[in-house]
Design an enzyme around this catalytic site. Structure first.
Site, mmCIF file in Angstrom:
data_model
loop_
_atom_site.group_PDB
_atom_site.id
_atom_site.type_symbol
_atom_site.label_atom_id
_atom_site.label_comp_id
_atom_site.label_asym_id
_atom_site.label_seq_id
_atom_site.Cartn_x
_atom_site.Cartn_y
_atom_site.Cartn_z
ATOM 1 C CE LYS B 27 80.049 -73.947 4.234
ATOM 2 N NZ LYS B 27 81.296 -73.142 4.336
ATOM 3 C CB CYS B 43 77.528 -86.978 -5.690
ATOM 4 S SG CYS B 43 76.206 -86.022 -6.430
ATOM 5 C CB CYS B 45 75.191 -84.144 -10.444
ATOM 6 S SG CYS B 45 74.347 -85.594 -9.774
ATOM 7 C CB CYS B 54 79.218 -90.706 -7.845
ATOM 8 S SG CYS B 54 78.614 -90.997 -9.513
ATOM 9 C CG HIS B 58 77.008 -88.095 -13.384
ATOM 10 N ND1 HIS B 58 77.382 -88.965 -12.391
ATOM 11 C CD2 HIS B 58 77.545 -88.582 -14.539
ATOM 12 C CE1 HIS B 58 78.130 -89.927 -12.915
ATOM 13 N NE2 HIS B 58 78.242 -89.724 -14.215
#
Lengths: 81, 81
Positions: B27, B43, B45, B54, B58
């Site tokens: 996980k 992030c 995405c 990020c 995306h």
């Protein structure tokens, strides 16, 4: 193992990550302000019922799909630390 | 529009969100500590080259799949505010 070929439209449908949250929004970006001593758990699986915060939905998602996504936990030290 | 039926295995493959980040981890949860005046873009995405932060991936993902995912922006007020 090569996944079975499928139509372009089908690819689009199944490669989406967000199938639930603000679907009519062009882009779901979230801004959040934290203060000293705050600790928040943010959803990254796009299934949470308390989005943008995590509600554990990633567990069912991972179990169903074999994925391994988990939340983002952000904390701010207390003022006097 | 009803998506074409497909095998259970195919569903699993295509319903995964994370196809790139720490795939051998059971996980992928991230913990981050912020201080006064910090501002970070995270992030959501699962495509970013600078994950957990990020890097704009995306945008390509949304364009390719018709999705509408975007980042989480977390900020902490400056100490004197």
């Amino acid at each position: 193992f090569a996944p079975a070929a499928h139509s372009a439209v089908e690819t689009r449908l199944f490669d989406k990550i967000n199938t639930k949250i603000d679907l009519d929004s062009p882009k779901v970006a979230t801004m959040d302000k934290l203060s000293n001593g705050d600790k928040k758990v943010y959803c990254r699986c796009w299934q949470s019922g308390t989005f943008p915060l995590c509600d554990g939905s990633h567990m069912a998602h991972n179990k169903e799909t074999g994925d391994n996504v988990g939340p983002l936990i952000v904390s701010v030290a207390k003022a006097e630390e």
